[in-house]
Motif scaffolding. Structure first.
Motif, PDB file in Angstrom:
ATOM      1  N   PRO A  40       0.624  -1.407  -0.390  1.00 18.01           N
ATOM      2  CA  PRO A  40       0.077  -0.030   0.335  1.00 18.01           C
ATOM      3  C   PRO A  40       0.913   1.217  -0.146  1.00 18.01           C
ATOM      4  O   PRO A  40       0.518   2.138  -0.444  1.00 18.01           O
ATOM      5  CB  PRO A  40      -0.420   0.356   1.589  1.00 18.01           C
ATOM      6  N   PHE A  41       2.830   1.183   0.522  1.00 13.81           N
ATOM      7  CA  PHE A  41       2.751   2.125   0.867  1.00 13.81           C
ATOM      8  C   PHE A  41       3.845   2.372  -1.005  1.00 13.81           C
ATOM      9  O   PHE A  41       4.346   3.069  -0.114  1.00 13.81           O
ATOM     10  CB  PHE A  41       4.195   2.404   1.922  1.00 13.81           C
ATOM     11  N   ASP A  42       3.454   1.553  -1.644  1.00  9.86           N
ATOM     12  CA  ASP A  42       5.054   1.658  -2.539  1.00  9.86           C
ATOM     13  C   ASP A  42       5.098   3.509  -3.587  1.00  9.86           C
ATOM     14  O   ASP A  42       5.925   3.627  -3.467  1.00  9.86           O
ATOM     15  CB  ASP A  42       4.245   0.820  -3.768  1.00  9.86           C
ATOM     16  N   MET A  43       3.867   3.768  -3.622  1.00 10.39           N
ATOM     17  CA  MET A  43       4.257   5.178  -4.339  1.00 10.39           C
ATOM     18  C   MET A  43       4.167   6.190  -3.311  1.00 10.39           C
ATOM     19  O   MET A  43       5.526   7.343  -3.495  1.00 10.39           O
ATOM     20  CB  MET A  43       3.134   5.379  -5.167  1.00 10.39           C
ATOM     21  N   GLN A  44       3.650   6.558  -1.739  1.00 10.23           N
ATOM     22  CA  GLN A  44       4.212   7.237  -0.850  1.00 10.23           C
ATOM     23  C   GLN A  44       6.060   6.950  -0.702  1.00 10.23           C
ATOM     24  O   GLN A  44       6.302   7.997  -0.198  1.00 10.23           O
ATOM     25  CB  GLN A  44       3.686   7.031  -0.091  1.00 10.23           C
ATOM     26  N   ILE A  45       6.378   6.033  -0.705  1.00 12.22           N
ATOM     27  CA  ILE A  45       7.814   5.427  -0.791  1.00 12.22           C
ATOM     28  C   ILE A  45       8.693   6.522  -1.200  1.00 12.22           C
ATOM     29  O   ILE A  45       9.334   7.139  -1.017  1.00 12.22           O
ATOM     30  CB  ILE A  45       8.407   4.285   0.111  1.00 12.22           C
ATOM     31  N   ASP A  46       8.191   6.198  -2.592  1.00  5.98           N
ATOM     32  CA  ASP A  46       9.010   6.872  -3.457  1.00  5.98           C
ATOM     33  C   ASP A  46       8.921   8.419  -3.256  1.00  5.98           C
ATOM     34  O   ASP A  46       9.754   9.070  -3.598  1.00  5.98           O
ATOM     35  CB  ASP A  46       8.520   6.652  -5.251  1.00  5.98           C
ATOM     36  N   LYS A  47       7.600   8.904  -3.132  1.00  2.84           N
ATOM     37  CA  LYS A  47       7.716  10.352  -3.198  1.00  2.84           C
ATOM     38  C   LYS A  47       8.353  10.970  -2.172  1.00  2.84           C
ATOM     39  O   LYS A  47       8.754  11.673  -1.814  1.00  2.84           O
ATOM     40  CB  LYS A  47       6.254  10.501  -2.207  1.00  2.84           C
ATOM     41  N   ASP A  48       8.015  10.249  -0.786  1.00  6.48           N
ATOM     42  CA  ASP A  48       8.322  10.346   0.363  1.00  6.48           C
ATOM     43  C   ASP A  48      10.130  10.223   0.975  1.00  6.48           C
ATOM     44  O   ASP A  48      10.988  10.941   1.836  1.00  6.48           O
ATOM     45  CB  ASP A  48       7.331   9.673   2.295  1.00  6.48           C
ATOM     46  N   ARG A  49      10.275  10.031   0.145  1.00  8.41           N
ATOM     47  CA  ARG A  49      12.028   9.173   0.257  1.00  8.41           C
ATOM     48  C   ARG A  49      12.472   8.787   1.741  1.00  8.41           C
ATOM     49  O   ARG A  49      13.072   9.015   2.196  1.00  8.41           O
ATOM     50  CB  ARG A  49      12.852  10.411   0.184  1.00  8.41           C
ATOM     51  N   ASP A  50      11.313   8.032   2.173  1.00  9.42           N
ATOM     52  CA  ASP A  50      11.334   7.242   3.318  1.00  9.42           C
ATOM     53  C   ASP A  50      10.394   6.440   3.368  1.00  9.42           C
ATOM     54  O   ASP A  50       9.504   6.037   2.466  1.00  9.42           O
ATOM     55  CB  ASP A  50      11.212   8.682   4.546  1.00  9.42           C
ATOM     56  N   TYR A  51      10.635   5.210   4.175  1.00 10.06           N
ATOM     57  CA  TYR A  51       9.947   4.139   4.580  1.00 10.06           C
ATOM     58  C   TYR A  51       8.418   5.282   5.803  1.00 10.06           C
ATOM     59  O   TYR A  51       9.205   5.161   6.826  1.00 10.06           O
ATOM     60  CB  TYR A  51      10.406   3.223   5.295  1.00 10.06           C
ATOM     61  N   PRO A  52       7.239   4.510   5.314  1.00 13.71           N
ATOM     62  CA  PRO A  52       6.759   4.859   7.142  1.00 13.71           C
ATOM     63  C   PRO A  52       6.867   3.955   7.953  1.00 13.71           C
ATOM     64  O   PRO A  52       7.239   3.376   8.421  1.00 13.71           O
ATOM     65  CB  PRO A  52       5.370   3.648   6.521  1.00 13.71           C
ATOM     66  N   LYS A  53       6.470   5.010   9.354  1.00 11.70           N
ATOM     67  CA  LYS A  53       7.202   4.306  10.329  1.00 11.70           C
ATOM     68  C   LYS A  53       6.882   2.701  11.153  1.00 11.70           C
ATOM     69  O   LYS A  53       8.164   1.895  11.383  1.00 11.70           O
ATOM     70  CB  LYS A  53       7.364   5.450  11.615  1.00 11.70           C
ATOM     71  N   GLU A  54       5.582   2.901  10.373  1.00 13.79           N
ATOM     72  CA  GLU A  54       4.851   1.782  10.734  1.00 13.79           C
ATOM     73  C   GLU A  54       5.628   0.486  10.058  1.00 13.79           C
ATOM     74  O   GLU A  54       6.007  -0.755  10.669  1.00 13.79           O
ATOM     75  CB  GLU A  54       3.383   1.439  10.761  1.00 13.79           C
ATOM     76  N   LEU A  55       5.918   0.729   9.022  1.00 13.96           N
ATOM     77  CA  LEU A  55       6.883  -0.432   7.993  1.00 13.96           C
ATOM     78  C   LEU A  55       7.728  -0.934   8.715  1.00 13.96           C
ATOM     79  O   LEU A  55       8.468  -1.856   8.207  1.00 13.96           O
ATOM     80  CB  LEU A  55       6.902   0.164   6.464  1.00 13.96           C
ATOM     81  N   TRP A  56       8.940   0.383   8.423  1.00 14.97           N
ATOM     82  CA  TRP A  56      10.175   0.048   9.516  1.00 14.97           C
ATOM     83  C   TRP A  56      10.215  -0.786  11.097  1.00 14.97           C
ATOM     84  O   TRP A  56      11.060  -1.248  10.942  1.00 14.97           O
ATOM     85  CB  TRP A  56      10.786   1.713   9.406  1.00 14.97           C
ATOM     86  N   GLU A  57       9.505  -0.313  11.986  1.00 13.85           N
ATOM     87  CA  GLU A  57       9.057  -0.598  12.471  1.00 13.85           C
ATOM     88  C   GLU A  57       9.247  -2.830  12.529  1.00 13.85           C
ATOM     89  O   GLU A  57       9.377  -3.556  13.043  1.00 13.85           O
ATOM     90  CB  GLU A  57       8.364  -0.341  13.875  1.00 13.85           C
ATOM     91  N   GLY A  58       8.129  -3.159  11.186  1.00  9.27           N
ATOM     92  CA  GLY A  58       7.365  -4.255  11.198  1.00  9.27           C
ATOM     93  C   GLY A  58       8.603  -4.664  10.362  1.00  9.27           C
ATOM     94  O   GLY A  58       9.544  -5.845  11.163  1.00  9.27           O
ATOM     95  N   ILE A  59       9.537  -4.208  10.011  1.00 12.66           N
ATOM     96  CA  ILE A  59      11.245  -4.784   9.004  1.00 12.66           C
ATOM     97  C   ILE A  59      12.223  -5.358  10.712  1.00 12.66           C
ATOM     98  O   ILE A  59      12.364  -6.575  10.543  1.00 12.66           O
ATOM     99  CB  ILE A  59      11.662  -3.874   8.628  1.00 12.66           C
ATOM    100  N   VAL A  60      12.374  -4.611  11.154  1.00  9.09           N
ATOM    101  CA  VAL A  60      12.737  -4.774  12.179  1.00  9.09           C
ATOM    102  C   VAL A  60      12.445  -5.868  13.597  1.00  9.09           C
ATOM    103  O   VAL A  60      13.019  -6.650  14.502  1.00  9.09           O
ATOM    104  CB  VAL A  60      13.333  -3.659  13.481  1.00  9.09           C
TER     105      VAL A  60
END
Ligand SMILES: Cc1cc2nc3c(=O)[nH]c(=O)nc-3n(C[C@H](O)[C@H](O)[C@H](O)COP(=O)(O)OP(=O)(O)OC[C@H]3O[C@@H](n4cnc5c(N)ncnc54)[C@H](O)[C@@H]3O)c2cc1C
Length: 376
Positions: free
Chosen positions: A26-46
């Motif tokens: 759901p965040f594919d285009m947002q990541i490209d635009k924001d040049r960053d990962y949403p906090k929730e995604l990053w916390e999920g990765i870790v």
């Protein structure tokens, strides 16, 4: 799929695709635009254990092999290439710590690889392909090494906290040192203004009289070129997986669009010219996937994999750009628009022809291998 996944690998694949569908797609285009990962995604990765995927169990990791790590990178890249690229930078660096670090250094740093990002640093402002032209260096003083220099274009640079750095230890010799951002004299520099893979920072570091003990040397003195090459080969399997993932992403977008877009009262998927493009994307994806999976299989079997890994990245990096370009054409004007997710696939895939060894350098390497095989 050319490899048979084991039961634990199948379970991992299921977990990764569930995660990627919910937290990445759901965040594919947002990541490209924001040049960053949403906090929730990053916390999920870790928190979900992605960082420790390849870390040996004795250091708290999941100890999955190259088949599983490349499958994971592929599964993520199908939804967003950048998050896959971030993990590629981490996994290939962790691989070198596993292979070359002293037992004491592994004891200290491998448990940290489960929650801190690692990066591999070779390139300097004056050039990336010619690493013997590097000037950043390490000088021995008693039992310690003093590290100095400026390194650029590090995947995860700024996000990573631990780096394996290639440094000159004599005019014709490179060695690899592990440095930590917490060390006095370590500084992060600017982030590159790259055109794609926008979630992944690529940045520089400065070493100003950073002091490390002898056991921060990876492998032997003068083994830096070999370790750098090894990092490339491990990375290229994962880069092949990212390329195949981008091609699969392009395929899904193109097919979905072509089924619902009408021209002359018929969905454009009925048109031969559109079918040709969809076929080309599908073949590109399949070939790219076969190559990286074969390289991963060879690595897991303990066989030489450098050539096939290099082919996986060399072929995949071009195939993914072509696949994304075909998908853009299928979407017509919308394909060229920033409001649709195709154009960033071209920008993302383009990075794969430069990072981890440029296309030109890889072609030289492949030709060398091919000629050598015929002389043996
Ligand atoms: C997205 C991204 C991520 C990156 N991540 C990392 C990283 O994690 N760590 C890191 O150390 N570096 C990283 N890099 C840097 C990358 O490794 C270098 O950009 C690459 O090695 C090329 O070096 P260069 O940019 O200095 O180009 P140059 O070496 O100056 O080359 C310029 C051009 O000349 C060609 N060329 C150069 N030498 C030869 C030769 N001998 N034969 C034929 N052609 C040649 C190159 O192929 C290229 O087309 C990254 C780069 C990108 C774009």
């Amino acid at each position: 799929m050319s490899v048979n996944l084991t039961k634990p690998q199948m379970m991992l694949h299921q977990m990764v695709t569930d995660f990627a569908d919910k937290k990445v797609k759901p965040f594919d285009m947002q990541i490209d635009k924001d040049r960053d990962y949403p906090k929730e995604l990053w916390e999920g990765i870790v928190n979900t254990g992605f960082l420790g995927l390849t870390v040996p169990e004795e250091f708290g990791g999941a100890e999955f092999d190259a088949i599983a790590s490349s499958q994971t990178v592929y599964d993520l890249a199908v939804r967003n290439a950048s998050i896959a690229f971030t993990l590629e930078g981490h996994y290939k660096t962790v691989d070198q710590v596993i292979k070359y670090a002293t037992p004491a250094l592994k004891e200290k740093y491998l448990p940290q690889a489960n929650h801190r990002i690692f990066g591999f640093s070779s390139t300097e402002p004056q050039g990336g392909s010619n690493i013997m032209g590097n000037t950043a260096n390490a000088v021995k003083e008693g039992e310690k090494w003093i590290l100095n220099g400026n390194k650029t274009m590090i995947t995860n640079g700024g996000l990573a906290e631990v780096y394996c750095v290639l440094l000159k230890t004599s005019p014709n010799e490179l060695s690899c040192f592990l440095v930590d951002e917490d060390m006095p004299g370590f500084k992060h520099g600017k982030r590159e203004e790259f055109i794609g893979m926008n979630g992944t920072p690529v940045g520089e570091i400065f070493l100003e009289n950073v002091v490390v003990t002898e056991d921060h040397l990876l492998g032997k003195l003068g083994q830096g070129v070999e370790i750098g090459d090894q990092a490339h080969y491990d990375a290229r399997i994962l880069m092949g997986a990212i390329a195949a993932g981008i091609a699969e992403h392009a395929l899904t977008i193109a097919v979905d669009y072509a089924k619902q877009r009408e021209a002359i009262d018929t969905p454009i998927i009925q048109l031969h010219s559109i079918q040709t493009k969809i076929t080309e994307i599908a073949i590109a994806k399949e070939n790219a996937q076969l190559l990286y999976q074969e390289a991963a299989k060879l690595k897991v079997e303990g066989k030489p994999y450098a050539k096939v890994a290099t082919m996986a990245k060399s072929y995949g990096s071009r195939a993914s750009v072509i696949a994304a370009d075909h998908a853009l054409q299928v979407l017509g004007g919308y394909g060229y628009s920033r409001e649709y997710p195709v154009e960033h696939l071209i920008r993302d895939s383009r990075a794969l022809q430069i990072a981890e060894g440029s296309l030109e350098k890889m072609m030289i390497e492949i030709t060398k291998e091919v000629v050598k095989e015929r002389e043996e």
